[in-house]
Design a protein around this motif. Structure first.
Motif, PDB file in Angstrom:
ATOM      1  N   LYS A  61       0.920  -1.200   0.004  1.00 48.75           N
ATOM      2  CA  LYS A  61       0.180  -0.087  -0.189  1.00 48.75           C
ATOM      3  C   LYS A  61       0.806   1.260  -0.038  1.00 48.75           C
ATOM      4  O   LYS A  61       1.994   1.514   0.814  1.00 48.75           O
ATOM      5  N   VAL A 103      -3.364   5.090  -2.504  1.00 50.52           N
ATOM      6  CA  VAL A 103      -4.460   5.882  -2.072  1.00 50.52           C
ATOM      7  C   VAL A 103      -3.878   7.550  -2.367  1.00 50.52           C
ATOM      8  O   VAL A 103      -2.915   7.809  -1.925  1.00 50.52           O
ATOM      9  N   SER A 108      -8.922   5.512  -2.543  1.00 50.78           N
ATOM     10  CA  SER A 108      -8.188   4.179  -2.619  1.00 50.78           C
ATOM     11  C   SER A 108      -8.557   3.386  -3.971  1.00 50.78           C
ATOM     12  O   SER A 108      -9.541   3.269  -4.455  1.00 50.78           O
TER      13      SER A 108
END
Length: 292
Positions: A61, A103, A108
């Motif tokens: 992420k 993000v 997202s």
């Protein structure tokens, strides 16, 4: 890494080989950079867009910020796809497929990158499309003239319409004279704002080929992932393409860098779109910054 030295990568997106498709610079940050510094770096790189990535506690992420030469964007397609392939190559090279999450301004975005020979194919889920009502027909001529086109160039029975999967694009459907399309007025950004659009995408609905520019009309974009989703949704909405089929959209021919963007639209009352494209790695290096 210090703030004086930043690693960066150059990739070509929607490209069949290096030095084709849409170029992109990708920066990986260990620390925050001021917005004005990221803007200055983008102007230094002189790519259509630059993306800045920052790691999170999750290895797959990343926080991301995207800049053009003029401004920061809330979303853009080709930087997201290109950055996903770069991360796959540099940090997940032992995997044939990797799933990532970016993000961007609290939004997202889920991505998948797959190894494809010496290059990569990356795909992003753009989410549910927002489709505005068609533009009143009496406004058609104003927009067409601003784009160096005429009413006779419009595709029959298709309206101008704003569609968004993150950035609102005014879709201008035509059936002729794509080669003549260009922005010829100085107030085009203000004109787009009257219908709630950020950018324009002129789409030849017969050849599935499109063109778009910065709002001054001075720079044409080679391949635009953020426009490919709205264009595909528009075609499905108006019965020019079936749901669930993969559409191949062409762009960049007039810049001698022909590109292919793959779009798949799924759903019923709400349409969800995914965009994918091939990414070729060009090179990497470091950029030195002055003392902050």
């Amino acid at each position: 890494m210090t703030l004086r030295t930043l690693p960066f990568w150059l990739v070509d997106v929607f490209a069949n080989q290096p030095l084709s498709g849409n170029g992109l610079s990708v920066f990986l940050l260990d620390d925050d950079l001021p917005k004005h510094v990221m803007q200055s770096i983008t102007q230094e790189m002189r790519q259509f867009e630059t993306i800045f990535l920052q790691r999170t506690e999750q290895s797959s992420k990343f926080n991301a910020r995207i800049f053009t030469m003029e401004e920061e964007l809330s979303f853009a397609g080709h930087p997201v796809i290109g950055a996903a392939a770069m991360l796959h190559s540099e940090f997940f090279w032992g995997q044939d497929e990797v799933r990532l999450e970016f993000v961007i301004h609290d939004r997202s975005i889920n991505l998948t990158s797959r190894r494809h020979g010496e290059s990569y194919v990356a795909e992003m889920d753009q989410g549910i499309a927002a489709i505005d009502s068609p533009i009143p027909a009496e406004k058609n001529e104003v927009f067409l003239e601003a784009l160096n086109l005429s009413i006779t160039d419009m595709a029959p029975k298709l309206p101008l319409q704003v569609v968004s999967t993150g950035l609102p694009y005014l879709i201008v459907p035509i059936s002729s004279n794509l080669e003549h399309a260009r922005i010829v007025v100085s107030n085009f950004e203000a004109l787009l704002a009257t219908v709630g659009a950020k950018f324009v995408y002129v789409l030849d609905v017969n050849d599935l080929e499109g063109r778009t520019w910065d709002n001054e009309g001075s720079v044409e974009d080679i391949a635009t992932g953020s426009a490919a989703g709205p264009a595909a949704v528009y075609l499905v909405t108006h019965g020019r393409a079936p749901v669930s089929d993969t559409l191949v959209l062409a762009q960049g021919r007039f810049l001698h860098r022909p590109s292919e963007l793959y779009a798949t639209v799924q759903g019923g009352s709400e349409l969800n779109v995914t965009i994918r494209g091939k990414v070729c790695l060009v090179g990497n290096g470091t950029l030195r910054l002055p003392n902050q």
